[in-house]
Design an enzyme around this catalytic site. Structure first.
Site, PDB file in Angstrom:
ATOM      1  N   ASP A  82       2.955  -4.551   8.117  1.00  8.34           N
ATOM      2  CA  ASP A  82       1.709  -3.803   7.943  1.00  8.34           C
ATOM      3  C   ASP A  82       0.565  -4.810   8.016  1.00  8.34           C
ATOM      4  O   ASP A  82       0.325  -5.568   7.077  1.00  8.34           O
ATOM      5  CB  ASP A  82       1.727  -3.082   6.586  1.00  8.34           C
ATOM      6  CG  ASP A  82       0.409  -2.399   6.258  1.00  8.34           C
ATOM      7  OD1 ASP A  82      -0.557  -2.535   7.032  1.00  8.34           O
ATOM      8  OD2 ASP A  82       0.340  -1.736   5.203  1.00  8.34           O
ATOM      9  N   LYS A 125     -10.679  -1.056  10.228  1.00  7.29           N
ATOM     10  CA  LYS A 125     -10.741  -2.270   9.420  1.00  7.29           C
ATOM     11  C   LYS A 125     -11.313  -3.447  10.211  1.00  7.29           C
ATOM     12  O   LYS A 125     -11.668  -4.468   9.640  1.00  7.29           O
ATOM     13  CB  LYS A 125      -9.353  -2.667   8.918  1.00  7.29           C
ATOM     14  CG  LYS A 125      -8.552  -1.571   8.248  1.00  7.29           C
ATOM     15  CD  LYS A 125      -8.872  -1.431   6.785  1.00  7.29           C
ATOM     16  CE  LYS A 125      -7.840  -0.527   6.125  1.00  7.29           C
ATOM     17  NZ  LYS A 125      -8.157  -0.231   4.727  1.00  7.29           N
ATOM     18  N   HIS A 178       0.862  -1.180   0.000  1.00  7.19           N
ATOM     19  CA  HIS A 178       0.000   0.000   0.000  1.00  7.19           C
ATOM     20  C   HIS A 178       0.901   1.233   0.000  1.00  7.19           C
ATOM     21  O   HIS A 178       2.024   1.202   0.508  1.00  7.19           O
ATOM     22  CB  HIS A 178      -0.868  -0.034   1.260  1.00  7.19           C
ATOM     23  CG  HIS A 178      -1.943   0.987   1.339  1.00  7.19           C
ATOM     24  ND1 HIS A 178      -1.702   2.292   1.687  1.00  7.19           N
ATOM     25  CD2 HIS A 178      -3.282   0.899   1.130  1.00  7.19           C
ATOM     26  CE1 HIS A 178      -2.847   2.963   1.705  1.00  7.19           C
ATOM     27  NE2 HIS A 178      -3.815   2.145   1.366  1.00  7.19           N
TER      28      HIS A 178
END
Length: 404
Positions: free
Chosen positions: A198, A224, A121
């Site tokens: 991550d 999330k 990302h």
């Protein structure tokens, strides 16, 4: 087995209609929906104990402080951190990565190397680029293959005594690939490099054990995993957190302040300058409790069924190609239909009440690798159903018919 009817009843947003159609929410990789228990906890905080933390002797401040620190303890137990003060509250994954990257500016020099993967990302690329520009270190990229798997032989080749930190995602947000992070961590440690994982896309699907993984840093976002936006966690080994300088200066992160000299507070407060998102931090713990009550083994098993079902049904559509076919995947399907722009498909299925994500998913290098402008991404959560996947398939078929 999950009690889907009961679970779906926990999420009030799932009962609403979009464009006159029942909502089908398949944008879970961008953010998860919130159960009523989380919504209620947020309201209860502001109605009953709203006060600043760590600073007041009055009752409300003590109640807020206790609730905030109880949430820190919940998160410590959830990821199996050895020490409570290894859990740092942040505003999200991006903030957490920047804390570490900023701290490494004092540890790197010209000629040192930072490794990231080709499937990161942007939040796990840009901070390291900024770090390298600041220090003269070099950013190296672990390549991937057409399936969306990292090339481990190339990783071995890139690792050296010059490698100071490896930053990779646990699960790719754009492809769903589950990376072999245990292997990546062990190999990095053999050359003395630190490792940041991550976990933004991993924590909704599995329960990380940071001690078993032996990672040096693990970061993720609350929104999330059914928690509020503006919340996140940086786990760091105590030894590494003590090496890094503070990211921000201000209140709370100090021990003493004079105009001549400031000394910093001990962990975790050294990295928690200013008034935090108190309500969000408290409620994040409630969201994690909710998911643990359902059980991550059951979540993983059910989401694997959704992934297999969705993959089979979508691949039956002529001209449809899935990007990311790694053997180990989370419940994410990124696809295109030959000759049709992904944005056009996303717009049409939205008219039918179905929420998917289109574009590069903040992973533009992946799209460049496949030479596509973007993909349609359907990302499933434990509250989704096979019937909703059927609705998606029919919507995509309709979009294809209209756009061909």
């Amino acid at each position: 087995m999950l009690d889907l009817q009961k679970i779906r009843a926990d999420f009030p947003i799932l009962t609403q209609k979009v464009n006159g159609k029942p909502l089908v929410y398949f944008d879970n990789a961008a953010t998860s929906q919130k159960p009523q228990v989380v919504i209620d906890a947020l309201s209860t905080y502001y109605q009953t104990i709203n006060a600043n933390i760590h600073r007041g002797v009055h009752t409300l401040s003590q109640l807020a402080t206790n609730a905030y620190e109880a949430s820190r303890s919940t998160i410590q137990q959830h990821v199996n951190a050895k020490l409570l003060h290894e859990i740092i509250f942040t505003s999200g994954t991006t903030h957490a990565i920047n804390i570490v990257a900023n701290g490494f500016a004092s540890l790197l020099k010209s000629g040192d190397e930072v490794l990231v993967s080709a499937m990161e990302h942007h939040s796990n690329i840009v901070p390291w680029q900024m770090l390298c520009e600041k220090t003269g270190a070099k950013l190296l990229v672990i390549p991937m293959d057409e399936n969306g798997d990292l090339l481990l032989t190339e990783y071995d080749r890139l690792l050296s005594e010059r490698t100071k930190i490896v930053a990779v995602n646990h699960i790719s947000n754009a492809l769903g690939t589950i990376n072999p992070i245990d292997l990546l961590i062990a190999k990095a440690h053999q050359v003395g490099a630190a490792v940041l994982i991550d976990g933004a896309q991993a924590v909704p699907h599995l329960k990380p054990d940071v001690q078993e993984l032996n990672c040096d840093f693990y970061v993720f976002s609350g929104h999330k995993i059914c928690g509020p936006t503006g919340t996140g966690i940086l786990y760091g080994k105590e030894s590494w957190l003590n090496k890094l300088p503070p990211y921000q200066g201000g209140g709370e992160m100090i021990a003493t302040v004079t105009f001549e000299k400031t000394t910093y507070a001990a962990l975790p407060h050294k990295f928690e300058a200013g008034t935090p998102n108190i309500a969000g931090g408290i409620v994040l713990g409630k969201a994690i409790d909710y998911l643990n009550e359902i059980g991550f083994e059951a979540i993983q098993q059910y989401e694997s069924e959704l992934l297999a079902y969705g993959t089979e049904k979508l691949l039956a559509i002529e001209g449809l190609k899935i990007y990311g076919t790694a053997r180990r995947k989370a419940s994410v399907i990124s696809f295109n239909i030959e000759g049709i722009h992904p944005y056009d498909i996303g717009s049409i299925v939205d008219k039918l009440g179905i929420a998917v994500r289109t574009g590069h998913h903040c992973a533009q290098p992946i799209m460049d690798f496949y030479n596509v402008p973007g993909t349609v991404r359907a990302s499933f959560a434990f509250y989704n159903t096979k019937e909703e996947i059927d609705a998606l398939v029919e919507a995509v078929k309709k979009a294809k018919l209209m756009l061909s």
